[in-house]
Write a protein that holds these residues in place. Structure first.
Motif, mmCIF file in Angstrom:
data_model
loop_
_atom_site.group_PDB
_atom_site.id
_atom_site.type_symbol
_atom_site.label_atom_id
_atom_site.label_comp_id
_atom_site.label_asym_id
_atom_site.label_seq_id
_atom_site.Cartn_x
_atom_site.Cartn_y
_atom_site.Cartn_z
ATOM 1 N N GLN A 26 0.828 -1.199 0.000
ATOM 2 C CA GLN A 26 0.000 0.000 0.000
ATOM 3 C C GLN A 26 0.871 1.260 0.000
ATOM 4 O OE1 GLN A 26 -3.568 -0.325 0.109
ATOM 5 N NE2 GLN A 26 -3.378 1.764 -0.646
ATOM 6 N N ALA A 27 0.434 2.291 -0.710
ATOM 7 C CA ALA A 27 1.121 3.584 -0.690
ATOM 8 C C ALA A 27 0.741 4.317 0.595
ATOM 9 C CB ALA A 27 0.723 4.420 -1.904
ATOM 10 N N VAL A 28 1.725 4.591 1.473
ATOM 11 C CA VAL A 28 1.442 5.137 2.802
ATOM 12 C C VAL A 28 2.299 6.367 3.077
ATOM 13 C CG1 VAL A 28 1.393 4.673 5.284
ATOM 14 C CG2 VAL A 28 0.926 2.826 3.667
ATOM 15 N N THR A 29 1.655 7.392 3.636
ATOM 16 C CA THR A 29 2.353 8.555 4.167
ATOM 17 C C THR A 29 2.134 8.589 5.675
ATOM 18 O OG1 THR A 29 2.093 9.857 2.150
ATOM 19 C CG2 THR A 29 2.504 11.071 4.177
ATOM 20 N N LEU A 30 3.210 8.686 6.439
ATOM 21 C CA LEU A 30 3.140 8.741 7.894
ATOM 22 C C LEU A 30 3.400 10.171 8.349
ATOM 23 C CD1 LEU A 30 2.929 7.277 10.649
ATOM 24 C CD2 LEU A 30 5.401 6.881 10.510
ATOM 25 N N VAL A 31 2.379 10.798 8.929
ATOM 26 C CA VAL A 31 2.495 12.172 9.418
ATOM 27 C C VAL A 31 2.813 12.123 10.907
ATOM 28 C CG1 VAL A 31 1.341 14.391 9.677
ATOM 29 C CG2 VAL A 31 0.844 12.957 7.692
ATOM 30 N N CYS A 32 3.998 12.623 11.264
ATOM 31 C CA CYS A 32 4.521 12.405 12.613
ATOM 32 C C CYS A 32 4.019 13.395 13.658
ATOM 33 C CB CYS A 32 6.055 12.445 12.578
ATOM 34 S SG CYS A 32 6.780 11.158 11.543
ATOM 35 N N GLY A 33 3.561 14.567 13.232
ATOM 36 C CA GLY A 33 3.174 15.568 14.209
ATOM 37 C C GLY A 33 4.361 16.347 14.722
ATOM 38 N N ASP A 34 5.506 15.752 14.794
ATOM 39 C CA ASP A 34 6.765 16.406 15.146
ATOM 40 C C ASP A 34 7.894 15.463 14.747
ATOM 41 O OD1 ASP A 34 8.747 17.997 16.048
ATOM 42 O OD2 ASP A 34 8.319 17.767 18.177
ATOM 43 N N VAL A 35 8.133 14.443 15.588
ATOM 44 C CA VAL A 35 9.186 13.482 15.275
ATOM 45 C C VAL A 35 8.616 12.072 15.234
ATOM 46 C CG1 VAL A 35 11.010 14.895 16.278
ATOM 47 C CG2 VAL A 35 9.860 13.185 17.699
ATOM 48 N N LEU A 36 9.248 11.216 14.477
ATOM 49 C CA LEU A 36 8.894 9.806 14.448
ATOM 50 C C LEU A 36 9.377 9.155 15.736
ATOM 51 C CD1 LEU A 36 9.140 7.343 11.541
ATOM 52 C CD2 LEU A 36 10.349 6.816 13.648
ATOM 53 N N GLY A 37 8.480 8.431 16.416
ATOM 54 C CA GLY A 37 8.859 7.729 17.641
ATOM 55 C C GLY A 37 9.361 8.662 18.724
ATOM 56 N N PRO A 38 8.484 9.445 19.358
ATOM 57 C CA PRO A 38 8.925 10.402 20.384
ATOM 58 C C PRO A 38 9.708 9.760 21.521
ATOM 59 C CG PRO A 38 6.637 10.803 19.772
ATOM 60 C CD PRO A 38 7.026 9.513 19.114
ATOM 61 N N TYR A 39 9.463 8.491 21.802
ATOM 62 C CA TYR A 39 10.173 7.823 22.890
ATOM 63 C C TYR A 39 11.586 7.419 22.489
ATOM 64 C CZ TYR A 39 11.117 4.329 26.535
ATOM 65 O OH TYR A 39 11.682 3.611 27.568
ATOM 66 N N PHE A 40 11.834 7.285 21.192
ATOM 67 C CA PHE A 40 13.100 6.744 20.709
ATOM 68 C C PHE A 40 14.273 7.691 20.977
ATOM 69 C CE2 PHE A 40 10.751 4.427 17.021
ATOM 70 C CZ PHE A 40 10.346 3.434 17.899
ATOM 71 N N SER A 41 15.459 7.090 21.115
ATOM 72 C CA SER A 41 16.692 7.867 21.073
ATOM 73 C C SER A 41 16.933 8.295 19.633
ATOM 74 C CB SER A 41 17.869 7.025 21.568
ATOM 75 O OG SER A 41 18.144 5.969 20.649
ATOM 76 N N GLU A 42 17.831 9.243 19.424
ATOM 77 C CA GLU A 42 18.102 9.745 18.070
ATOM 78 C C GLU A 42 18.620 8.636 17.164
ATOM 79 O OE1 GLU A 42 17.455 12.498 16.509
ATOM 80 O OE2 GLU A 42 16.460 13.335 18.269
ATOM 81 N N SER A 43 19.499 7.792 17.682
ATOM 82 C CA SER A 43 20.053 6.724 16.844
ATOM 83 C C SER A 43 18.962 5.705 16.466
ATOM 84 C CB SER A 43 21.201 6.025 17.573
ATOM 85 O OG SER A 43 20.771 5.458 18.793
ATOM 86 N N THR A 44 18.073 5.413 17.397
ATOM 87 C CA THR A 44 16.971 4.502 17.094
ATOM 88 C C THR A 44 16.039 5.115 16.064
ATOM 89 O OG1 THR A 44 17.083 3.632 19.346
ATOM 90 C CG2 THR A 44 15.081 3.164 18.087
ATOM 91 N N ARG A 45 15.768 6.397 16.234
ATOM 92 C CA ARG A 45 14.861 7.090 15.299
ATOM 93 C C ARG A 45 15.419 7.056 13.881
ATOM 94 N NH1 ARG A 45 14.419 11.485 18.008
ATOM 95 N NH2 ARG A 45 12.623 10.667 19.149
ATOM 96 N N ARG A 46 16.700 7.274 13.752
ATOM 97 C CA ARG A 46 17.316 7.238 12.411
ATOM 98 C C ARG A 46 17.174 5.851 11.791
ATOM 99 N NH1 ARG A 46 21.320 10.475 14.968
ATOM 100 N NH2 ARG A 46 22.624 8.631 15.319
#
Length: 413
Positions: A184-204
């Motif tokens: 499926q063609a999907v766009t994920l709108v984060c609101g700010d950042v993807l995975g607010p709980y994640f560390s920066e390295s995990t988010r990347r």
């Protein structure tokens, strides 16, 4: 003359548990332990507990698998016979009002159920859809009842039809990845950042995996949905993103039962308790799971928190029945498990007090761990049904330090 008469048997204590999710089921099962009698008691038998579980659905819902319903990889339900003890009375109904003075619960059917003690484990719900157009055009996915209508709507779409997923917490990430993996063609709108709980390295790492699946990740200061239309969403920076179907996973709330019943809650409606999970209003009401706020410093909404809280709520009730002092909340976190489709995942590792570490586990190994966690939660419930008191949990988390810091901050303000 010697009196050989036996001490009178103590009638059972009636405990009602409202909510048949992770916290409620573990609590109901654990309550079947006989509470220890108080020191010096002459009772021949410890008092027994009669447990009633009130839940609106006839099956246990695995909320952590709801995203799998959309693609048919799991139905996200388990028969209560598999996780709930046979001697727990299961009452399929809704709790409408708690009358603390009368120690009773009025049900949607009109029946009234009395109790000696009540465990409030109603869980959480999706946040109220207040963004213009969201209630009309967006599909939520926070309850089992949402899953089938959404799956039916998805079945009508061509894979190239754009789908927008709003919210990039665990549910949003899992939904977007699950659908993208199916083409499926999907766009994920984060609101700010993807995975607010994640560390920066995990988010990347997660962002990279999402893009490899073909998910368009929209994040940053302007990536907040301000209006939902039938075929698109409008962002705060005035970008319009096409979406013939919008799935809303942003935010959580709690049922309004406690507030509606005149009990003290925090700002979002969680029942306010002390550190033993006892309501600040009534010693006969104890809370567990997503809908409780111990010392107004609630734990993160998750089954990782709910199951130990349910066990501790049961222990508090059993202590009070025995005339003993209940213990304070003592539990720790290990991190956050998120599926990224069926073939990959991420395990964000954490300090015991729930602060994310820089470390994570990814790929197929993380997917296997996440699946083991999902199966394990059901295993914990089932084992407690067979052997009440067998469940144990990770403790620690420096809660006392965080409480002291919160009190100091409040004093400064």
């Amino acid at each position: 003359m010697t009196n050989h008469s036996q001490p009178a048997k103590v009638p059972p204590t009636n405990v009602v548990v409202i909510g048949g999710g992770y916290a409620g089921v573990i609590a109901a099962n654990r309550l079947r332990r006989h509470p220890a009698t108080s020191p010096g008691s002459l009772r021949a038998d410890p008092p027994k507990v009669a447990v009633t579980l009130i839940n609106p659905r006839p099956e246990f819902v695995e909320r952590i698998r709801l995203h799998q319903v959309l693609t048919g990889s799991d139905d996200a339900v388990v028969d209560y016979a598999d996780v709930l003890a046979d001697d727990v009375r299961l009452l399929i109904d809704t709790a409408e009002v708690i009358d603390a003075a009368a120690r009773s619960v009025t049900l949607g059917s009109g029946d009234v159920v009395g109790y000696d003690y009540l465990i409030y484990a109603v869980g959480s719900t999706g946040a109220e859809l207040t963004v213009p157009g969201a209630a009309e055009f967006a599909y939520p996915l926070s309850e089992w009842e949402h899953a089938e209508p959404l799956r039916a709507a998805m079945a009508k779409l061509h894979p190239s039809a754009p789908v927008v997923v709003v919210g990039a917490g665990p549910t949003g990430i899992e939904v977007a990845a699950e659908l993208a993996e199916e083409g499926q063609a999907v766009t994920l709108v984060c609101g700010d950042v993807l995975g607010p709980y994640f560390s920066e390295s995990t988010r990347r790492a997660v962002t990279k995996r999402m893009r490899a699946l073909g998910v368009t990740v929209v994040d940053g200061p302007g990536a907040k949905v301000t209006e939902v239309y039938e075929d698109s969403v409008l962002l705060a920076d005035n970008r319009a993103l096409p979406g013939v179907l919008t799935i809303w996973t942003a935010g959580f709330g709690v049922p309004g039962l406690a507030a509606r019943s005149g009990l003290t809650t925090n700002a979002i409606g969680r029942l306010l308790t002390d550190e033993t999970l006892t309501s600040v209003d009534d010693p006969y009401i104890v809370a567990a799971g997503d809908a409780c706020a111990p010392s107004n410093l609630p734990l993160r909404m998750s089954c990782q928190a709910a199951i130990p809280l349910g066990a501790q709520a049961a222990d508090t009730v059993l202590s009070r029945i025995a005339g003993a002092e209940p213990t304070s909340v003592n539990q720790a976190f290990t991190g956050q498990c998120v599926s990224i489709g069926r073939k990959a995942g991420v395990i964000q590792l954490a300090h015991l007090d729930d602060r994310a570490l820089r470390l994570h586990i990814g790929g197929r190994a993380a997917a296997s761990i996440k699946e083991a966690v999902c199966r394990g939660t059901i295993g914990f419930l089932a084992k407690e049904a067979r052997k009440p008191g067998s469940y144990f949990w990770l403790k620690g988390g420096k809660r006392a330090e965080h409480l002291a810091a919160a009190e100091q901050a409040a004093a400064v303000r």
